[in-house]
Write a protein that holds these residues in place. Structure first.
Motif, PDB file in Angstrom:
ATOM      1  N   THR A   1      -0.483 -13.394  -9.241  1.00  0.00           N
ATOM      2  CA  THR A   1      -1.263 -12.944  -8.084  1.00  0.00           C
ATOM      3  C   THR A   1      -1.742 -14.178  -7.339  1.00  0.00           C
ATOM      4  O   THR A   1      -2.199 -15.142  -7.951  1.00  0.00           O
TER       5      THR A   1
ATOM      6  N   GLN B   1       2.126  -2.444   0.104  1.00  0.00           N
ATOM      7  CA  GLN B   1       1.508  -2.031  -1.150  1.00  0.00           C
ATOM      8  C   GLN B   1       0.835  -0.684  -0.929  1.00  0.00           C
ATOM      9  O   GLN B   1       0.218  -0.474   0.106  1.00  0.00           O
ATOM     10  N   TYR B   2       0.911   0.207  -1.887  1.00  0.00           N
ATOM     11  CA  TYR B   2       0.334   1.545  -1.781  1.00  0.00           C
ATOM     12  C   TYR B   2       0.681   2.208  -0.448  1.00  0.00           C
ATOM     13  O   TYR B   2      -0.211   2.543   0.334  1.00  0.00           O
TER      14      TYR B   2
ATOM     15  N   GLN C   1      -1.034   5.238   1.200  1.00  0.00           N
ATOM     16  CA  GLN C   1      -2.326   5.150   1.895  1.00  0.00           C
ATOM     17  C   GLN C   1      -2.120   5.173   3.402  1.00  0.00           C
ATOM     18  O   GLN C   1      -3.063   5.314   4.163  1.00  0.00           O
TER      19      GLN C   1
ATOM     20  N   GLN D   1      -8.168   3.133  -7.954  1.00  0.00           N
ATOM     21  CA  GLN D   1      -6.859   2.499  -8.064  1.00  0.00           C
ATOM     22  C   GLN D   1      -6.627   1.402  -7.042  1.00  0.00           C
ATOM     23  O   GLN D   1      -6.201   0.323  -7.370  1.00  0.00           O
ATOM     24  N   ASN D   2      -6.874   1.713  -5.785  1.00  0.00           N
ATOM     25  CA  ASN D   2      -6.536   0.749  -4.744  1.00  0.00           C
ATOM     26  C   ASN D   2      -7.775  -0.027  -4.297  1.00  0.00           C
ATOM     27  O   ASN D   2      -8.673   0.526  -3.698  1.00  0.00           O
TER      28      ASN D   2
ATOM     29  N   ASN E   1      -9.554   0.008  -0.732  1.00  0.00           N
ATOM     30  CA  ASN E   1     -10.396   1.100  -0.268  1.00  0.00           C
ATOM     31  C   ASN E   1     -11.840   0.988  -0.719  1.00  0.00           C
ATOM     32  O   ASN E   1     -12.642   1.839  -0.402  1.00  0.00           O
TER      33      ASN E   1
ATOM     34  N   TYR F   1     -10.923 -11.199   2.907  1.00  0.00           N
ATOM     35  CA  TYR F   1      -9.542 -11.119   3.391  1.00  0.00           C
ATOM     36  C   TYR F   1      -8.687 -12.295   2.938  1.00  0.00           C
ATOM     37  O   TYR F   1      -7.491 -12.297   3.127  1.00  0.00           O
TER      38      TYR F   1
ATOM     39  N   GLY G   1      -3.987  -9.825  -3.850  1.00  0.00           N
ATOM     40  CA  GLY G   1      -4.103  -8.449  -4.328  1.00  0.00           C
ATOM     41  C   GLY G   1      -4.818  -8.367  -5.669  1.00  0.00           C
ATOM     42  O   GLY G   1      -5.711  -7.543  -5.879  1.00  0.00           O
TER      43      GLY G   1
ATOM     44  N   GLN H   1      -8.507  -6.736  -6.814  1.00  0.00           N
ATOM     45  CA  GLN H   1      -8.680  -5.765  -7.878  1.00  0.00           C
ATOM     46  C   GLN H   1      -9.818  -6.192  -8.812  1.00  0.00           C
ATOM     47  O   GLN H   1     -10.624  -5.380  -9.243  1.00  0.00           O
TER      48      GLN H   1
END
Lengths: 279, 282
Positions: A42, A90-91, A94, B97-98, B101, B148, B152, B156
């Motif tokens: 990542t 990604q996703y 959404q 999960q995301n 959001n 920002y 990713g 998380q």
């Protein structure tokens, strides 16, 4: 016909205290009908790389050329490039928004100015490419399962008639069954002539499905080679955030000791070979 | 004893309202007839394939969803009673999960402070909570970074930090490792193991069997019902059932079971990788 990336570098917020070098000297070529996977820890620069491929980011140095058209500021080709390179984020579920699968998949081609008469056929054929039939047209995309939502998201990118598909972690959050389905789907699209670029953490998928693997570490290209050579590389040289799947390590160890057991990512193949060795 | 039970579901069914239901089409309930309880200090894994109802169940644990039928009792309070909802949400934190959001702040530090600020804590306590949460998730060096600029995986971890900063006694995590690389995944699991040792009640949702080895108990959902419940080592033995439930079996375990079934190895339990090499090729 291919995407050619040559010595691409990118730094976020240059000349500020937040300056971060995200990519340095990335070079590769992706042909149509080929599958390249990009793997890395990542923060290794994977998503930054992806955004360069259809002009969401413009190269600060180095170049990105899609089927002969260079991605640069104010290029007259930028629109054509964006259409040729379909991006699945990604996703992707959404980003679903429409009331029906039909409206969802029709959105992009309508924006490209495809005549209304051609839309239904285009939607049907895009859904067919991802294995969804006509009974999905009137359903709400929000009431589909996780795997189906991803397929609808991919179909809506395919409806723009791209030549390349770039997917950022499309298997995240999918169960093993949906994951396998997605890999099979991408393999079928590759065979139909799409160029596939898959960004993933899942070295397992990268090893079994791609023609080439590019490994990024802190924005730099560590290795770009066939899955088999990448396995050799990873056995000799540890890269942070990446470890070979156990089954590959086991088969490689046994290969070194016996010479007969193949190096594989498929436990069934390995089980077979061990059975023969023991007989 | 209500104080020893974090969450209890009694015959809970849930159906999502929506277009299909409005049109009168028959919709399958997302959950049907679920009865289970989660004890204080337990680490429970919630397993199942996509669409099995895991996320729907998780959302019942902090009253984001309330049962269409049956009762969901959290720390002795019914989630169907609107007066209890604030207290329930303070007691049970949720990581979705995301991460995109659930990030609200402009910097890592501000985002993490959002929860405790809303709880109305004094500044000193907020600072301590933020420090602890960032340390636990390995984000201390990033505390001033704008959100920002995060990758990713960092986002998380930030989502987890935000939930930790609430200092709730129970944490529900919906696929918190989905976007992490193997190293990041191991780090997060270590954080959870540490919280578990500290007495926090944890519910983690996952597809990955290899991530549940530290859990006390596993619950398997299949099409909205509890298909299996029990200790983790027992679950690993049920290879056939797992496959049927759409749960991924680690390939090394699948290989070993196969070799054992064919009499190639006498050992039934799955050894470590080096032991396996040794056993097969002495």
């Amino acid at each position: 016909m291919s995407i050619v990336v040559d010595r691409l570098s990118h730094t976020y917020h240059p000349n500020t205290p937040l300056e971060t070098r995200a990519l340095r000297d990335i070079t590769f070529e992706l042909q149509r009908g080929a599958w390249m996977s990009v793997v890395g820890h990542t923060g290794s620069g994977k998503s930054t790389l992806v955004q360069h491929l259809n002009g969401l980011l413009i190269p600060q140095s180095g170049s990105v050329v899609v089927d002969g058209m260079e991605v640069r500021e104010k290029s007259p080709h930028l629109r054509a490039v964006r259409r040729k390179v379909g991006l699945v984020f990604q996703y992707p579920e959404q980003q679903l928004f429409a009331e029906s699968v039909l409206e969802e998949v029709a959105f992009a081609p309508r924006n490209w100015g495809v005549p209304e008469a051609e839309i239904p056929g285009l939607v049907q054929s895009s859904l067919a490419l991802v294995g969804l039939d006509g009974q999905y047209l009137e359903r709400s995309p929000f009431h589909l399962s996780g795997g189906e939502k991803r397929k609808v998201a991919i179909a809506s990118v395919l409806a723009s008639a791209p030549e390349y598909l770039v997917l950022d972690e499309p298997t995240a959050g999918l169960d093993s069954f949906s994951r396998k389905e997605l890999v099979d789907l991408l393999t079928a699209l590759k065979e139909k002539g799409y160029g596939i670029l898959l960004v993933t953490h899942d070295l397992d998928i990268a090893l079994q499905a791609s023609d080439a693997i590019l490994i990024l570490n802190r924005g730099e290209q560590v290795v770009r080679d066939t899955p088999r050579r990448v396995i050799e590389h990873l056995r000799g040289d540890h890269i942070p955030g990446l470890s070979l799947p156990d089954i590959v390590t086991l088969s490689a160890e046994l290969h070194d000791r016996t010479g007969t057991v193949p190096v594989t990512w498929d436990w069934r193949v390995l089980a077979q070979a061990i059975g023969e060795m023991k007989r | 004893m209500p104080s020893h039970t974090v969450c209890e579901l009694r015959d809970v069914s849930f159906t999502y309202p929506g277009a299909a239901a409005e049109r009168g089409t028959k919709v399958r309930p997302a959950l049907s007839g679920i009865t289970l309880s989660i004890k204080d200090g337990e680490w429970v894994a919630l397993l199942g394939s996509n669409g099995s109802g895991k996320s729907t169940l998780a959302k019942h644990m902090n009253a984001l969803l309330v049962p269409t039928q049956g009762d969901c009792i959290v720390y002795g309070m019914s989630t169907s009673d609107a007066d209890h909802v604030p207290a329930i949400r303070n007691a049970v934190a949720m990581v979705f999960q995301n991460p995109e959001n659930q990030i609200v702040g402009t910097t890592v530090e501000e985002d993490t402070a959002f929860g405790p600020e809303n709880q109305g804590l004094p500044p000193g306590d907020i600072a301590r909570r933020v420090n602890d949460a960032l340390a636990a998730t390995g984000l201390r060096e990033k505390r001033q970074s704008p959100v920002y600029t995060l990758s990713g995986g960092e986002k998380q971890r930030l989502a987890v930090a935000g939930a930790l900063a609430l200092d709730s006694s129970c944490l529900v995590l919906d696929e918190p490792t989905a976007m992490l690389d193997p190293q990041g995944r191991a780090q997060l699991l270590a954080v959870l193991a540490e919280l578990h040792r500290g007495g926090k009640t944890l519910v983690s949702i996952t597809h990955r069997l290899e991530e549940i080895i530290h859990c006390d108990r596993a619950i398997v959902l299949v099409r909205g019902t509890v298909a299996w419940e029990g200790a983790v080592p027992e679950l690993f033995q049920s290879t056939e059932a797992l496959r049927e439930w759409g749960i991924f079996i680690p390939p090394l375990a699948a290989l070993w079971k196969d070799l054992h079934a064919r009499g190639i190895t006498p050992l039934p339990s799955v050894p470590s990788l080096p032991e396996m090499v040794q056993a097969l090729c002495p």
